[in-house]
Design a protein around this motif. Structure first.
Motif, PDB file in Angstrom:
ATOM      1  N   ARG A  10       8.949 -25.129  16.064  1.00  0.00           N
ATOM      2  CA  ARG A  10      10.282 -25.327  15.506  1.00  0.00           C
ATOM      3  C   ARG A  10      10.261 -26.495  14.531  1.00  0.00           C
ATOM      4  O   ARG A  10       9.640 -27.523  14.773  1.00  0.00           O
ATOM      5  N   VAL A  11      10.981 -26.323  13.451  1.00  0.00           N
ATOM      6  CA  VAL A  11      11.137 -27.346  12.421  1.00  0.00           C
ATOM      7  C   VAL A  11      12.571 -27.866  12.533  1.00  0.00           C
ATOM      8  O   VAL A  11      13.483 -27.097  12.848  1.00  0.00           O
ATOM      9  N   PRO A  12      12.818 -29.160  12.305  1.00  0.00           N
ATOM     10  CA  PRO A  12      14.196 -29.647  12.376  1.00  0.00           C
ATOM     11  C   PRO A  12      15.130 -28.810  11.508  1.00  0.00           C
ATOM     12  O   PRO A  12      14.773 -28.396  10.402  1.00  0.00           O
ATOM     13  N   SER A  14      18.371 -27.932   9.099  1.00  0.00           N
ATOM     14  CA  SER A  14      18.806 -28.614   7.867  1.00  0.00           C
ATOM     15  C   SER A  14      19.702 -29.800   8.170  1.00  0.00           C
ATOM     16  O   SER A  14      19.618 -30.843   7.518  1.00  0.00           O
ATOM     17  N   SER A  15      20.554 -29.669   9.200  1.00  0.00           N
ATOM     18  CA  SER A  15      21.490 -30.749   9.527  1.00  0.00           C
ATOM     19  C   SER A  15      20.794 -31.964  10.122  1.00  0.00           C
ATOM     20  O   SER A  15      21.330 -33.074  10.092  1.00  0.00           O
ATOM     21  N   ASP A  16      19.583 -31.760  10.695  1.00  0.00           N
ATOM     22  CA  ASP A  16      18.867 -32.870  11.338  1.00  0.00           C
ATOM     23  C   ASP A  16      17.813 -33.504  10.432  1.00  0.00           C
ATOM     24  O   ASP A  16      17.152 -34.462  10.830  1.00  0.00           O
ATOM     25  N   ARG A  17      17.648 -32.981   9.226  1.00  0.00           N
ATOM     26  CA  ARG A  17      16.550 -33.466   8.390  1.00  0.00           C
ATOM     27  C   ARG A  17      16.838 -34.814   7.746  1.00  0.00           C
ATOM     28  O   ARG A  17      15.917 -35.571   7.465  1.00  0.00           O
ATOM     29  N   HIS A  18      18.091 -35.122   7.526  1.00  0.00           N
ATOM     30  CA  HIS A  18      18.449 -36.421   6.942  1.00  0.00           C
ATOM     31  C   HIS A  18      18.535 -37.501   8.014  1.00  0.00           C
ATOM     32  O   HIS A  18      18.183 -38.660   7.771  1.00  0.00           O
ATOM     33  N   GLY A  22      16.501 -36.486  17.631  1.00  0.00           N
ATOM     34  CA  GLY A  22      15.716 -36.618  18.860  1.00  0.00           C
ATOM     35  C   GLY A  22      14.452 -35.800  18.790  1.00  0.00           C
ATOM     36  O   GLY A  22      14.158 -35.133  17.790  1.00  0.00           O
ATOM     37  N   GLY A  23      13.685 -35.854  19.886  1.00  0.00           N
ATOM     38  CA  GLY A  23      12.488 -35.042  19.997  1.00  0.00           C
ATOM     39  C   GLY A  23      11.410 -35.420  19.014  1.00  0.00           C
ATOM     40  O   GLY A  23      11.241 -36.582  18.632  1.00  0.00           O
ATOM     41  N   LEU A  24      10.679 -34.417  18.566  1.00  0.00           N
ATOM     42  CA  LEU A  24       9.517 -34.629  17.707  1.00  0.00           C
ATOM     43  C   LEU A  24       9.902 -35.264  16.373  1.00  0.00           C
ATOM     44  O   LEU A  24       9.144 -36.059  15.813  1.00  0.00           O
ATOM     45  N   ALA A  25      11.086 -34.918  15.860  1.00  0.00           N
ATOM     46  CA  ALA A  25      11.515 -35.466  14.562  1.00  0.00           C
ATOM     47  C   ALA A  25      11.611 -36.981  14.604  1.00  0.00           C
ATOM     48  O   ALA A  25      11.212 -37.668  13.654  1.00  0.00           O
ATOM     49  N   VAL A  26      12.126 -37.519  15.702  1.00  0.00           N
ATOM     50  CA  VAL A  26      12.227 -38.975  15.838  1.00  0.00           C
ATOM     51  C   VAL A  26      10.838 -39.584  16.022  1.00  0.00           C
ATOM     52  O   VAL A  26      10.504 -40.611  15.419  1.00  0.00           O
ATOM     53  N   ALA A  27      10.005 -38.926  16.829  1.00  0.00           N
ATOM     54  CA  ALA A  27       8.666 -39.458  17.095  1.00  0.00           C
ATOM     55  C   ALA A  27       7.826 -39.538  15.819  1.00  0.00           C
ATOM     56  O   ALA A  27       7.010 -40.451  15.656  1.00  0.00           O
ATOM     57  N   LEU A  28       8.034 -38.574  14.903  1.00  0.00           N
ATOM     58  CA  LEU A  28       7.214 -38.512  13.692  1.00  0.00           C
ATOM     59  C   LEU A  28       7.843 -39.212  12.491  1.00  0.00           C
ATOM     60  O   LEU A  28       7.269 -39.206  11.401  1.00  0.00           O
ATOM     61  N   ILE A 216       2.689 -41.090  24.102  1.00  0.00           N
ATOM     62  CA  ILE A 216       3.768 -41.141  23.124  1.00  0.00           C
ATOM     63  C   ILE A 216       4.837 -42.131  23.589  1.00  0.00           C
ATOM     64  O   ILE A 216       4.985 -42.397  24.789  1.00  0.00           O
ATOM     65  N   GLY A 217       5.563 -42.686  22.646  1.00  0.00           N
ATOM     66  CA  GLY A 217       6.655 -43.599  22.974  1.00  0.00           C
ATOM     67  C   GLY A 217       7.902 -43.250  22.184  1.00  0.00           C
ATOM     68  O   GLY A 217       8.018 -42.173  21.601  1.00  0.00           O
TER      69      GLY A 217
END
Length: 448
Positions: A10-12, A14-18, A22-28, A216-217
């Motif tokens: 899953r890719v973030p 459109s609303s979560d890209r800016h 949470g999840g992987l998007a925040v970690a990366l 991971i943190g």
């Protein structure tokens, strides 16, 4: 170094890209900000079978990151995602082999989707890109890329546990799966135990050990700021007012059998039974958003939790007190941060978990001068780093009840001492350090 190319099922959205929620998007987040990046994966959309051969990759540029997504057909979603990834690999990796419902056709679809993803990504790659693949949906993905002639460095990180070979070999074609993983240059897991399990599997299949632990943190500074700001949120004030001075125990888990929620409820019931002095004087808030609600095992789990919560509330409640406040809708991240900061104790008691970042978020949210207590399962990956939590076996209701009692009567000096050490561990291993360490290892030159 070329672009960082992240690949996940899953890719973030459109609303979560800016503003990653949470999840992987925040970690990366930090890793993606360092230069030009590409994030590739499923769009979250399903299309009819007749559109199978006309699908194209959609791309959206947000600052320095290109998000590239592709649709799945209904049969691909069912076989690859629902049945094989989540119906076979997920329970197996969480030590629940008895829940597997293996059908060979689903494995074939799983492999086909990995090949399909590889074909679509290969058209977008540059020779100097570094590819970082995430999670169990994509175990064979690197081999699919290698078969297309891709020579880039490819790393893999597994976010969930990995079982010992004695259990893993119950998977039909387990040897083939581990053989495909030899195409990765670096393989990362959450804990030393998980890396040891995978390496033992490799060696049992005639391959050399190559898995490493990269715990991971979170971004503790950011989450601490959210928690502090949350103190002034109107809904946090509502929760505080409803407590009427009673201590708050909180649990936050999505609905999943790996989280140990029925066992946790029984532990709380044992707490009320064994320590009646707390009856009417403590509030337990359990937030459990429903996930995979159309899957039979999850429907049964929700029914079990609904019935257990109702029974406990009926047996121990009073006209002005409900023992368990049980919510099955999601709560925004900023509100959770405020709720954690308000709580006197957190129950984080999975039966098996890769890491469990709720434990780290709870610690980051606490007031440094007056922290709450963390009750943590020994079988969460985080337990290896957080030995100053109150560690419990989630299969033992009395052990959970003892920990709850101890948490609520713990002297402030002990809470401060435990809280200080827990904070140090959360600030030492962060999302940023996890990504940095993994990518440094992946960037190293290796013999052909």
């Amino acid at each position: 170094m070329g672009r960082l190319v992240v690949v996940s099922n899953r890719v973030p959205s459109s609303s979560d890209r800016h503003h990653p929620a949470g999840g992987l998007a925040v970690a990366l987040q930090d890793a993606l900000r360092r230069g030009e990046s590409l994030w590739f994966g499923w769009s979250g959309k399903q299309v009819a079978e007749e559109e199978k051969h006309s699908r194209t990759v959609s791309q959206e540029q947000v600052e320095n990151v290109t998000y590239a997504t592709i649709d799945l057909t209904h049969s691909e979603f069912d076989g690859f995602y629902q049945k094989y990834s989540n119906g076979i690999l997920w329970p197996l990796c969480h030590y629940r082999a008895g829940l597997m419902d293996f059908i060979r056709r689903d494995r074939e679809i799983y492999l086909d989707v990995n090949k399909f993803y590889a074909r679509k990504l290969s058209d977008l790659l540059r020779p100097d890109d570094i590819i970082w693949v995430h999670d169990y949906h994509l175990f064979p993905f690197a081999q699919a890329l290698r078969n297309l002639g891709v020579k880039n460095k490819i790393g893999f990180f597994l976010h969930i546990p990995f079982p010992p070979w004695s259990l893993m070999k119950s998977l039909p074609s387990a040897v083939s799966l581990l053989k495909n993983m030899q195409a990765y240059d670096v393989i990362g897991l959450q804990t030393e135990d998980d890396a040891r399990n995978m390496n033992d599997g490799f060696m049992q299949c005639g391959f050399g050990p190559r898995a490493q632990a990269f715990p991971i943190g979170i971004d503790p500074d950011s989450f601490a700021r959210q928690a502090e700001a949350g103190e002034h949120d109107a809904e946090v004030h509502r929760l505080k007012a409803s407590l009427r001075g009673r201590p708050l125990v909180i649990g936050v888990d999505r609905l999943d059998y790996s989280k140990g929620l029925p066992e946790r409820f029984l532990g709380y019931e044992a707490f009320l039974k064994r320590f009646p002095e707390h009856k009417g004087k403590v509030m337990y808030l359990q937030i459990t958003p429903v996930s995979r609600g159309n899957v039979a095992d999850y429907k049964a789990l929700k029914r079990d939790l609904d019935e257990t919560a109702g029974r406990i509330n009926g047996m121990y409640g009073d006209f002005d007190w409900t023992p368990i406040r049980y919510l099955t809708q999601s709560v925004p991240r900023h509100l959770l941060a405020g709720f954690y900061r308000l709580a006197d104790a957190a129950l984080v008691t999975p039966l098996r978990d890769g890491m469990n970042l709720v434990a780290k978020e709870f610690v980051a949210a606490q007031k440094e001068h007056n922290p709450g207590s963390l009750i943590l399962s020994r079988f969460a990956g985080a337990a290896a780093e957080m030995e100053d939590a109150l560690l419990v076996n989630p299969h033992d209701p009395e052990e959970i009840s003892d920990a709850l009692h101890r948490a609520l009567i713990m002297p402030k000096a002990e809470r401060l001492a435990r809280g200080k050490k827990l904070r140090e561990s959360v600030w030492r291993v962060t999302a940023s350090s996890w990504a940095r360490d993994f990518l440094e290892e992946l960037s190293k030159d290796r013999p052909e």
